[in-house]
Design a protein around this motif. Structure first.
Motif, PDB file in Angstrom:
ATOM      1  N   ASP A  92      36.793  42.161  38.783  1.00 11.29           N
ATOM      2  CA  ASP A  92      35.859  41.056  38.560  1.00 11.29           C
ATOM      3  C   ASP A  92      34.909  40.855  39.737  1.00 11.29           C
ATOM      4  OD1 ASP A  92      37.052  40.606  36.093  1.00 11.29           O
ATOM      5  OD2 ASP A  92      38.152  38.804  36.748  1.00 11.29           O
ATOM      6  N   HIS A  93      35.294  41.352  40.910  1.00 15.19           N
ATOM      7  CA  HIS A  93      34.469  41.199  42.114  1.00 15.19           C
ATOM      8  C   HIS A  93      33.844  42.528  42.563  1.00 15.19           C
ATOM      9  CE1 HIS A  93      36.594  37.384  42.017  1.00 15.19           C
ATOM     10  NE2 HIS A  93      35.541  36.928  42.667  1.00 15.19           N
ATOM     11  N   ALA A 106      38.005  37.853  45.872  1.00 12.93           N
ATOM     12  CA  ALA A 106      38.935  38.558  44.988  1.00 12.93           C
ATOM     13  C   ALA A 106      40.378  38.132  45.276  1.00 12.93           C
ATOM     14  CB  ALA A 106      38.778  40.068  45.145  1.00 12.93           C
ATOM     15  N   ALA A 144      41.254  40.848  39.423  1.00 13.14           N
ATOM     16  CA  ALA A 144      40.415  40.118  40.386  1.00 13.14           C
ATOM     17  C   ALA A 144      39.514  41.076  41.152  1.00 13.14           C
ATOM     18  CB  ALA A 144      41.296  39.316  41.351  1.00 13.14           C
ATOM     19  N   LEU A 145      40.052  42.218  41.553  1.00 16.33           N
ATOM     20  CA  LEU A 145      39.232  43.211  42.249  1.00 16.33           C
ATOM     21  C   LEU A 145      38.097  43.694  41.343  1.00 16.33           C
ATOM     22  CD1 LEU A 145      42.079  45.144  44.066  1.00 16.33           C
ATOM     23  CD2 LEU A 145      40.199  43.914  45.199  1.00 16.33           C
TER      24      LEU A 145
END
Length: 128
Positions: free
Chosen positions: A27-28, A124, A24-25
């Motif tokens: 992806d952001h 995120a 998630a981090l």
């Protein structure tokens, strides 16, 4: 004002949440620059047992570069720490709120960048 962006995850263990958090981090726009296994460190240094607790030092290079350009000493407050903490209810994820952490610096440009980073971290954390 709260100083963290929080989420409780009850459907996964610490290792799964760790992998989900890193994805998630990424992806952001964040990379994980540092990681500290607090549980292992406390056992090694103090012979103390505790629940799983990890600190991930997340950084968005573009935003960090902008912030350092505005306030060169702001690096003392970077990267943005994200903790993963095992609790009875699951794994708690808490990311530092950059706006709260930058309140000590009276600079409107830096506050604006911190707001953008907060929005990115909030998304995120929600995606984990």
């Amino acid at each position: 004002m709260t100083y963290t962006i929080d989420r409780m995850i009850s459907d996964a263990g610490i290792d799964d949440v760790d992998a989900r958090a890193r994805k998630a981090l990424a992806d952001h726009g964040f990379g994980v620059l540092t990681e500290i296994d607090v549980k292992a460190t406390m056992k090694k240094k103090l012979d103390v047992d505790m629940s799983a607790y990890r600190i991930l030092g997340a950084c968005n290079p573009k935003m960090a570069h902008q912030a350092i350009g505005i306030e060169p000493r702001v690096g003392a407050m970077l990267p943005c720490n994200v903790i993963l903490r095992e609790t009875e209810g699951g794994v708690e994820v808490s990311a530092v709120d950059p706006v709260a952490s930058m309140q000590a610096i009276a600079n409107a440009e830096l506050t604006a960048i911190a707001g953008q980073v907060r929005d990115m971290l909030t998304k995120a954390v929600a995606a984990i």
